[in-house]
Design a protein around this motif. Structure first.
Motif, short mmCIF file in Angstrom:
data_model
loop_
_atom_site.label_atom_id
_atom_site.label_comp_id
_atom_site.label_asym_id
_atom_site.label_seq_id
_atom_site.Cartn_x
_atom_site.Cartn_y
_atom_site.Cartn_z
N ASP A 194 -54.30 64.88 46.98
CA ASP A 194 -54.78 65.78 48.03
C ASP A 194 -53.58 66.06 48.92
OD1 ASP A 194 -56.32 67.21 49.89
OD2 ASP A 194 -56.79 65.40 51.02
N GLU A 200 -55.33 69.16 44.34
CA GLU A 200 -56.21 70.10 45.02
C GLU A 200 -55.45 71.37 45.35
OE1 GLU A 200 -58.53 70.40 49.23
OE2 GLU A 200 -58.85 68.56 48.09
N TYR A 252 -57.66 71.99 40.99
CA TYR A 252 -59.05 72.26 41.33
C TYR A 252 -59.14 72.59 42.81
CZ TYR A 252 -59.68 69.92 36.88
OH TYR A 252 -59.59 69.57 35.56
N THR A 253 -60.03 73.50 43.15
CA THR A 253 -60.24 73.82 44.55
C THR A 253 -61.11 72.74 45.20
OG1 THR A 253 -62.27 75.07 44.14
CG2 THR A 253 -60.18 76.31 44.05
N ALA A 254 -61.14 72.72 46.51
CA ALA A 254 -62.00 71.79 47.23
C ALA A 254 -63.46 72.05 46.88
CB ALA A 254 -61.77 71.92 48.73
N MET A 259 -64.18 70.45 43.56
CA MET A 259 -64.25 69.00 43.71
C MET A 259 -65.55 68.59 44.37
SD MET A 259 -63.87 66.35 46.15
CE MET A 259 -62.80 66.90 47.46
N ASP A 272 -60.66 62.39 49.07
CA ASP A 272 -60.45 63.70 48.46
C ASP A 272 -59.60 63.59 47.20
OD1 ASP A 272 -61.99 64.90 50.39
OD2 ASP A 272 -60.32 65.87 51.43
N ILE A 280 -60.69 64.50 43.42
CA ILE A 280 -59.95 65.39 42.51
C ILE A 280 -59.77 64.71 41.16
CG2 ILE A 280 -57.65 66.41 42.11
CD1 ILE A 280 -59.32 68.12 43.96
#
Length: 181
Positions: free
Chosen positions: A7, A69, A104-106, A109, A144, A148
């Motif tokens: 992250d 992320e 990957y986007t938030a 996730m 976070d 991910i």
């Protein structure tokens, strides 16, 4: 398979390492890499701390793959540029360690971990705790990063099977040795 999740952040970058065996996820490690001890104006030194820190984490835990992320900041253009540079330092460290990198986007996730894209930080922390059977809540940046890694454990496996079945390469957004598809 061991996955390193990242992250990215200029002040605090979270990392999380999980092992995947079939459908079972196991916690290995998590934490943060901080640049708060350096002057805010010393961007090169801060980027070096992130680069070196990611390299140390990768060397210590020997992941097979990594996931980062994708960050979006639209309010302040200067913040967006600085965060992009931090993210670049993280990506460069990962490919320097010869790791494949998925992104990957938030939203992705949060959907994978909490079941919906509007999950609050505390919900992500709680779900990561439950999914990995942790004794306590991880910090938000580490949660976070673990999220991910968990996302890649689930989504990455499906994408690899799809690519294998169709005889094609995995979808874009995955990097190996610094080249985009």
């Amino acid at each position: 398979m061991r996955i390193l999740g990242i992250d990215p952040g200029l002040q605090t970058t979270g990392f999380g390492v999980v092992d995947v065996a079939g459908q079972t996820l196991s916690y290995v490690a998590s934490g943060t890499i901080s640049t708060k001890h350096l002057e805010r104006t010393n961007l090169p030194a801060r980027l070096k701390v992130l680069f070196d820190g990611i390299g140390e984490v990768a060397a210590r835990y020997q992941p097979d793959a990594s996931a980062v992320e994708i960050v979006f900041v639209n309010v302040n253009p200067q913040s967006t540029l600085l965060l992009g540079q931090a993210r670049g330092a993280c990506l460069t460290a990962l490919v320097t360690c010869n790791l494949s990198v998925a992104e990957y986007t938030a939203l992705q996730m949060k959907q994978a971990v909490a079941g919906h894209g509007n999950a609050a930080k505390t919900q992500v922390q709680e779900m990561v705790k439950r999914l990995l059977n942790l004794p306590g809540l991880p910090g938000s940046d580490a949660a976070d990063a673990l999220g991910i890694a968990i996302t890649h454990a689930h989504v990455g496996r499906s994408l690899a099977r799809l690519a294998e079945a169709t005889g094609s390469q995995p979808p874009s957004g995955q990097y190996r040795a610094g080249r985009s598809r």
